[in-house]
Design a protein around this motif. Sequence first.
Motif, PDB file in Angstrom:
ATOM      1  N   ILE A  21       0.836  -1.207   0.000  1.00 18.22           N
ATOM      2  CA  ILE A  21       0.000   0.000   0.000  1.00 18.22           C
ATOM      3  C   ILE A  21       0.866   1.250   0.000  1.00 18.22           C
ATOM      4  CG2 ILE A  21      -1.668   1.324   1.358  1.00 18.22           C
ATOM      5  CD1 ILE A  21      -2.816  -1.386   2.298  1.00 18.22           C
ATOM      6  N   ALA A  22       1.940   1.223   0.798  1.00 19.70           N
ATOM      7  CA  ALA A  22       2.839   2.378   0.874  1.00 19.70           C
ATOM      8  C   ALA A  22       3.546   2.613  -0.461  1.00 19.70           C
ATOM      9  CB  ALA A  22       3.867   2.159   1.988  1.00 19.70           C
ATOM     10  N   ILE A  23       3.968   1.543  -1.117  1.00 20.85           N
ATOM     11  CA  ILE A  23       4.637   1.663  -2.422  1.00 20.85           C
ATOM     12  C   ILE A  23       3.700   2.307  -3.444  1.00 20.85           C
ATOM     13  CG2 ILE A  23       5.464   0.324  -4.401  1.00 20.85           C
ATOM     14  CD1 ILE A  23       7.568   0.635  -2.290  1.00 20.85           C
ATOM     15  N   LYS A  24       2.437   1.889  -3.461  1.00 20.99           N
ATOM     16  CA  LYS A  24       1.465   2.477  -4.393  1.00 20.99           C
ATOM     17  C   LYS A  24       1.265   3.955  -4.100  1.00 20.99           C
ATOM     18  CE  LYS A  24       0.359  -0.794  -7.202  1.00 20.99           C
ATOM     19  NZ  LYS A  24       0.687  -0.647  -8.637  1.00 20.99           N
ATOM     20  N   LYS A  25       1.174   4.291  -2.834  1.00 16.96           N
ATOM     21  CA  LYS A  25       0.989   5.692  -2.440  1.00 16.96           C
ATOM     22  C   LYS A  25       2.181   6.538  -2.895  1.00 16.96           C
ATOM     23  CE  LYS A  25       2.119   6.809   1.653  1.00 16.96           C
ATOM     24  NZ  LYS A  25       2.222   6.902   3.133  1.00 16.96           N
ATOM     25  N   ILE A  26       3.385   6.044  -2.650  1.00 19.58           N
ATOM     26  CA  ILE A  26       4.590   6.782  -3.039  1.00 19.58           C
ATOM     27  C   ILE A  26       4.679   6.890  -4.562  1.00 19.58           C
ATOM     28  CG2 ILE A  26       7.117   6.736  -3.007  1.00 19.58           C
ATOM     29  CD1 ILE A  26       6.869   5.282  -0.271  1.00 19.58           C
ATOM     30  N   GLY A  27       4.326   5.803  -5.248  1.00 21.39           N
ATOM     31  CA  GLY A  27       4.362   5.815  -6.709  1.00 21.39           C
ATOM     32  C   GLY A  27       3.443   6.872  -7.289  1.00 21.39           C
ATOM     33  N   ARG A  28       2.217   6.982  -6.728  1.00 17.41           N
ATOM     34  CA  ARG A  28       1.268   7.990  -7.225  1.00 17.41           C
ATOM     35  C   ARG A  28       1.792   9.397  -6.994  1.00 17.41           C
ATOM     36  NH1 ARG A  28      -2.551   4.206  -5.163  1.00 17.41           N
ATOM     37  NH2 ARG A  28      -2.594   5.285  -3.159  1.00 17.41           N
ATOM     38  N   LEU A  29       2.408   9.621  -5.846  1.00 19.09           N
ATOM     39  CA  LEU A  29       2.940  10.955  -5.556  1.00 19.09           C
ATOM     40  C   LEU A  29       4.100  11.295  -6.494  1.00 19.09           C
ATOM     41  CD1 LEU A  29       3.334  12.889  -2.399  1.00 19.09           C
ATOM     42  CD2 LEU A  29       5.464  12.398  -3.585  1.00 19.09           C
ATOM     43  N   ILE A  30       4.981  10.316  -6.741  1.00 19.69           N
ATOM     44  CA  ILE A  30       6.120  10.567  -7.613  1.00 19.69           C
ATOM     45  C   ILE A  30       5.649  10.870  -9.040  1.00 19.69           C
ATOM     46  CG2 ILE A  30       8.154   9.499  -8.680  1.00 19.69           C
ATOM     47  CD1 ILE A  30       8.598  10.363  -5.817  1.00 19.69           C
ATOM     48  N   GLU A  31       4.571  10.209  -9.479  1.00 23.73           N
ATOM     49  CA  GLU A  31       4.048  10.462 -10.813  1.00 23.73           C
ATOM     50  C   GLU A  31       3.554  11.899 -10.975  1.00 23.73           C
ATOM     51  OE1 GLU A  31       1.062   7.579 -11.643  1.00 23.73           O
ATOM     52  OE2 GLU A  31       2.485   5.985 -12.136  1.00 23.73           O
ATOM     53  N   SER A  32       3.102  12.478  -9.869  1.00 33.88           N
ATOM     54  CA  SER A  32       2.633  13.868  -9.915  1.00 33.88           C
ATOM     55  C   SER A  32       3.605  14.805  -9.206  1.00 33.88           C
ATOM     56  CB  SER A  32       1.244  13.976  -9.274  1.00 33.88           C
ATOM     57  OG  SER A  32       1.267  13.490  -7.946  1.00 33.88           O
ATOM     58  N   ALA A  33       4.894  14.440  -9.206  1.00 36.37           N
ATOM     59  CA  ALA A  33       5.904  15.183  -8.448  1.00 36.37           C
ATOM     60  C   ALA A  33       6.012  16.636  -8.867  1.00 36.37           C
ATOM     61  CB  ALA A  33       7.261  14.493  -8.599  1.00 36.37           C
ATOM     62  N   ALA A  34       5.686  16.932 -10.121  1.00 37.30           N
ATOM     63  CA  ALA A  34       5.821  18.306 -10.608  1.00 37.30           C
ATOM     64  C   ALA A  34       4.908  19.268  -9.855  1.00 37.30           C
ATOM     65  CB  ALA A  34       5.513  18.361 -12.106  1.00 37.30           C
ATOM     66  N   GLU A  35       3.916  18.748  -9.168  1.00 38.79           N
ATOM     67  CA  GLU A  35       2.964  19.593  -8.455  1.00 38.79           C
ATOM     68  C   GLU A  35       3.414  19.906  -7.021  1.00 38.79           C
ATOM     69  OE1 GLU A  35      -0.746  17.589  -8.559  1.00 38.79           O
ATOM     70  OE2 GLU A  35      -0.730  17.304 -10.755  1.00 38.79           O
ATOM     71  N   TYR A  36       4.573  19.341  -6.602  1.00 33.83           N
ATOM     72  CA  TYR A  36       5.005  19.492  -5.214  1.00 33.83           C
ATOM     73  C   TYR A  36       6.370  20.150  -5.127  1.00 33.83           C
ATOM     74  CZ  TYR A  36       1.251  16.139  -4.306  1.00 33.83           C
ATOM     75  OH  TYR A  36       0.037  15.511  -4.241  1.00 33.83           O
ATOM     76  N   ASP A  37       6.683  20.693  -3.941  1.00 37.75           N
ATOM     77  CA  ASP A  37       8.008  21.238  -3.658  1.00 37.75           C
ATOM     78  C   ASP A  37       8.888  20.155  -3.051  1.00 37.75           C
ATOM     79  OD1 ASP A  37       7.398  23.846  -4.536  1.00 37.75           O
ATOM     80  OD2 ASP A  37       6.395  24.272  -2.615  1.00 37.75           O
ATOM     81  N   ASP A  38      10.192  20.440  -2.983  1.00 38.35           N
ATOM     82  CA  ASP A  38      11.142  19.445  -2.473  1.00 38.35           C
ATOM     83  C   ASP A  38      10.770  18.952  -1.088  1.00 38.35           C
ATOM     84  OD1 ASP A  38      12.387  20.023  -4.799  1.00 38.35           O
ATOM     85  OD2 ASP A  38      14.331  20.573  -3.929  1.00 38.35           O
ATOM     86  N   GLU A  39      10.389  19.894  -0.208  1.00 42.25           N
ATOM     87  CA  GLU A  39      10.104  19.497   1.178  1.00 42.25           C
ATOM     88  C   GLU A  39       8.884  18.590   1.285  1.00 42.25           C
ATOM     89  OE1 GLU A  39       8.806  23.896   0.656  1.00 42.25           O
ATOM     90  OE2 GLU A  39      10.460  22.558   0.046  1.00 42.25           O
ATOM     91  N   ASP A  40       8.029  18.612   0.259  1.00 40.42           N
ATOM     92  CA  ASP A  40       6.878  17.702   0.252  1.00 40.42           C
ATOM     93  C   ASP A  40       7.277  16.300  -0.208  1.00 40.42           C
ATOM     94  OD1 ASP A  40       5.069  19.797   0.954  1.00 40.42           O
ATOM     95  OD2 ASP A  40       5.098  20.462  -1.144  1.00 40.42           O
ATOM     96  N   ILE A  41       8.276  16.239  -1.098  1.00 39.74           N
ATOM     97  CA  ILE A  41       8.673  14.974  -1.703  1.00 39.74           C
ATOM     98  C   ILE A  41       9.626  14.187  -0.811  1.00 39.74           C
ATOM     99  CG2 ILE A  41       9.852  13.932  -3.682  1.00 39.74           C
ATOM    100  CD1 ILE A  41       7.217  15.129  -4.445  1.00 39.74           C
ATOM    101  N   ILE A  42      10.550  14.875  -0.158  1.00 45.10           N
ATOM    102  CA  ILE A  42      11.628  14.201   0.579  1.00 45.10           C
ATOM    103  C   ILE A  42      11.112  13.208   1.618  1.00 45.10           C
ATOM    104  CG2 ILE A  42      13.510  14.599   2.241  1.00 45.10           C
ATOM    105  CD1 ILE A  42      14.264  17.083   0.598  1.00 45.10           C
ATOM    106  N   PRO A  43      10.084  13.519   2.436  1.00 46.77           N
ATOM    107  CA  PRO A  43       9.605  12.523   3.420  1.00 46.77           C
ATOM    108  C   PRO A  43       9.160  11.210   2.763  1.00 46.77           C
ATOM    109  CG  PRO A  43       8.719  14.692   3.925  1.00 46.77           C
ATOM    110  CD  PRO A  43       9.381  14.807   2.587  1.00 46.77           C
TER     111      PRO A  43
END
Length: 605
Positions: free
Chosen positions: A373-395
Amino acid sequence: MGKKDTVHIQLDATLRSLLEKIDEYVEDESHRYAIAIEGAWGSGKTMFLEQAVREHLEQRKIDLIRVSMFGLTNADQLYERIVLTILHATTENTRWRAIKSAKRMGMSTLPSLVSYLDSKGWKFDGSTSMQAIAEFVLSKKKLLVLDDVERRAEQSDEQSLFGAVNNLVEEYGVKVCLVSNSFSKENKQNQETGNTETVRQFDKDIQEKLVWKILAFQQSPSSLARSVFADIAESVDEIDCVSIICDAAEQAKCTNARAMIRADALIRQFCTLQTLHDKSIPLQNRKNAFRDAIQLTLLVCMGKPMEADDESIEKTTIPSFIVSLDDKIREKRANFHEIVDYYKSINTLSRVDLDNGFRQYLYKYYPDDEAGIAIKKIGRLIESAAEYDDEDIIPYIQEFQQIIFCKKTKIAQLSDIISIYINIVSVGFDCGPSEEDVVVECKRMIDDNPEEALNDFRHLDLFFKDNKALKKIVTKLRAYAEKVFYDGLDLPIKSGDDFNMSADELVQRLSLSSKRSVKLLTDTQPALIAKLFASSKAKEQMSIVGFFRSFTPPPDWNEDEGLLRRWLESVRSKVQCTEITSKMGQLRKRWLVDGITSEISDLPE
């Protein structure tokens, strides 16, 4: 849950409105004109007419006469087809019964038919034509439907053909409905761009001079799905199969009745799969995977591309959040190849294979374990990474690193883990796991199921052909998976025609070796294949036929195309030389030879 014999159309608001407009036309005694029903090919126009419209009109004592214009050239052929259609009609109308009686008495030729009608008080002379009979029997209590207008003969006499239609409408007040796809959306676009290949010019004249009203036929995907699958139980084990099928039809945008009917048998199998009703798996996960399976099945039956190809894949080194939705659909189909296999020319897919494929797909895309479940969640966020700042992605990158270190991932997450790592590196983050950490974890998963890992590697790098980092990791892990898979083979590595092997064992060996390499596949001697085929019973012969008719080249086939071609040609030659005396055995031999020939023709010269 067997396939029902008849599909009963379900009327949605759009089709009910269309039925009301046909009613208005039939009741209009003040004007003489024709109407047209326009809709895409295969959308269910004929089914709508034969079921909903015919039944509705019969309740009002109005007969529907449907005549196909397929192949018609001129007015004489049209009149003849109208009369022949009436002769085959099943209505209880007295006048038609008399004509049918004439046919039963052997009076199907025009002179004898005219003579018979004359004896019943219908006065015709000996020169009476089909036109006169058609005009006579088409009373005001009939709706003449001319179907397949766009399929009339290529060199038809348009003035003769449609002049006859106009004559029936204006001179005799016949209610006529033309049915065609000539004004469908695709053809309108062709008209606008000047492409006249699929739009016949006379259609425009018909619209202006003869047809006063054009009624659009557009059944919604969910309405069409309810028509086809109305007999399936509404809810089994908390799963409303019909509703989910309707949702999937909407997602696939399937308004093609032929495609949906073609998908019918496989969809009904999905409804009864053991995995779908396995209550140890979360209900929502099962529903989601079921919806995906139906959508993918419909897309295949609609003729959508089944595999990714070079032209459709964006060759890019930037992360996967740029990859199109179409490419994601192709990836899902690659991970559920059983759907494509089902529609191969000879289908040898068992229910067990289908259920296993469904289960693997479910675990891959809808995991129920914490790491998955965590891998899927991280994968979805990485796919839309352009919408986030570094501090949102790093955790999330740090969470991904922790998952890798905990070693709790499963083989179903293999491609996700590699993709997430490549995306992180591609963007430029260096706070995640190292390449060696990822490779070690992936090898651990490969050890559990090398065959599924090889299936993943078949398509994982398709979407990143120019990504050197991905190619490096995939090459390394594929080699490792091939070694583990090779070492785990229970069948003999070397082969000839001197060891004891059954046809089923042969097919198993061919299937396993084709997933590894051309070298291992071609180690199986063509003479052995021919010998086992000739000496096997029907079911075992069909297993061999099925392998070659649904053959998928090994992953490295393009590294030595000549070797694979020579091997297939040798197998074909050896099989052709076998002596089989039974009629059905000879038929299966032809199927095998044809299947191998087809595979050879698909290889580049």
